[in-house]
Design an enzyme around this catalytic site. Structure first.
Site, PDB file in Angstrom:
ATOM      1  N   VAL A   1      -0.669  -2.788   2.559  1.00  0.00           N
ATOM      2  CA  VAL A   1       0.154  -1.923   3.245  1.00  0.00           C
ATOM      3  C   VAL A   1       1.377  -1.467   2.953  1.00  0.00           C
ATOM      4  O   VAL A   1       1.863  -2.062   2.310  1.00  0.00           O
ATOM      5  CB  VAL A   1       0.402  -2.386   5.044  1.00  0.00           C
ATOM      6  CG1 VAL A   1       1.226  -1.414   5.811  1.00  0.00           C
ATOM      7  CG2 VAL A   1      -0.682  -2.706   5.827  1.00  0.00           C
TER       8      VAL A   1
ATOM      9  N   THR B   1      -0.903  10.174  -0.849  1.00  0.00           N
ATOM     10  CA  THR B   1      -0.448  10.381   0.374  1.00  0.00           C
ATOM     11  C   THR B   1      -0.214  11.705   1.174  1.00  0.00           C
ATOM     12  O   THR B   1       0.045  12.846   0.021  1.00  0.00           O
ATOM     13  CB  THR B   1       1.367   9.713   0.461  1.00  0.00           C
ATOM     14  OG1 THR B   1       0.600   8.095  -0.032  1.00  0.00           O
ATOM     15  CG2 THR B   1       1.451   9.476   2.036  1.00  0.00           C
TER      16      THR B   1
ATOM     17  N   GLY C   1       5.219   2.306  -2.867  1.00  0.00           N
ATOM     18  CA  GLY C   1       5.606   2.298  -1.226  1.00  0.00           C
ATOM     19  C   GLY C   1       6.408   0.517  -1.043  1.00  0.00           C
ATOM     20  O   GLY C   1       6.971   1.185  -0.465  1.00  0.00           O
TER      21      GLY C   1
END
Lengths: 180, 135
Positions: B30, B1, B55
């Protein structure tokens, strides 16, 4: 108010000093340094924070060392699915895309959603269609693949785990190594 | 990221985040990066934040917005808010990662709870500074 400033990150994980060669560390720090210079130049010229972060992330997406754009990690199905978001602090405007597979720079798609769409988040096929309509660069899905990420996928599949950007453990002896 | 946060000469804040996700993730997964308030947040009233890490945990915590909320509702400083989110709340949920953030006065923080985080900062007119490990 303090001077204009930009900060960036390229991911976190198990980055032990003992497993990072000076050459590898130099590659990463040089990439970060060049990205900071680009963002800094935009701010120095009176550019907006929004433009500075857009350009900084676009540049990082184009560097295979990092897990975004080219160099993105693989899914279990050996594909790439990328996500991006951008937010403007002036009016809480935001734009984002998720699960895009062929947009060269997902952050530019997110910026286009912010600038040119009544929506905040577009996903998958719809996000890709919007990117095409916005004239953004579309690439083949394997544009994002690197040999290093493919090796990481093989290792992660073998361990039946998922890993952060820089967390795939390096075995003492590579299972791919052939001995005479 | 990857991510960036910035404060411009007009006093405006912005944040951006982009990612390929996690190695061997299930297709369709996601993470926090595309979710405003989870992995990316900017509000001229207080702070711009970009996150990297586990995440799913950042989503559950609304980590990026949590930094802003701590500053707005509790009146704590940016360093205190960011440390609390990354080194206490994230750890409590077995999350790993870090964030970068700039407040409206130009203070910069880059806390993380992993062994390292690729990061850097550049004030206009100064030489950029980059780092990988804890100082």
């Amino acid at each position: 108010m303090e001077k204009a400033v930009i900060a960036i990150h390229g991911g976190a994980g198990t980055l032990s000093r003992s497993n990072t060669s000076p050459e590898t560390a130099r590659k990463y720090t040089e990439a970060l340094h060049q990205t900071l210079l680009a963002g800094q130049a935009i701010l120095a010229a009176g550019g907006s924070a929004l433009d500075a972060v857009t350009e900084a992330v676009r540049l990082l997406e184009d560097i295979p060392l990092f897990n975004a754009g080219t160099g993105s990690v693989f899914t279990h199905a050996a594909t790439h699915e990328m996500d991006a978001c951008i937010m403007d602090g002036r009016r809480l405007d935001a734009g984002a895309v998720a699960g895009v597979r062929c947009v060269r720079n997902p952050i530019l798609a997110a910026r286009a959603v912010l600038d040119n769409s009544p929506h905040v988040l577009l996903i998958s096929d719809g996000a890709e269609q919007f990117a095409r309509e916005q004239g953004l660069e579309i690439v083949a899905p394997d544009f994002f693949s690197t040999a290093e990420r493919a090796a990481q996928l093989r290792q992660a599949r073998g361990q039946e785990q998922v890993f952060l950007d820089h967390d795939v453990p390096v075995p003492p002896i590579s299972p791919d190594t052939k001995f005479g | 990221t990857v991510g960036a946060v910035a404060l411009d000469s007009q006093g405006n804040l912005a944040a951006a985040t982009s990612t390929g996700g996690m190695t061997n993730k299930r297709p369709g997964r996601v993470g926090d990066s595309p979710l405003p308030g989870a992995g990316c947040y900017a509000n001229n009233a207080n702070v711009a934040v970009s996150c990297t890490g586990t995440g799913e945990v950042f989503i559950r915590m609304l980590a990026a917005y949590d930094v802003a909320a701590l500053m707005e509702y509790s009146g704590v400083s940016l360093p205190e808010a960011a440390d609390r989110v990354i080194k206490e709340k994230l750890v409590a949920l077995n999350g790993e990662g870090g964030l970068i953030a700039i407040d409206r006065e130009g203070h910069v923080v880059m806390p993380f709870n992993t062994e390292g985080m690729y990061r850097g900062v550049a004030w206009v007119g100064d030489i950029p500074s980059v780092g990988i490990w804890q100082e």
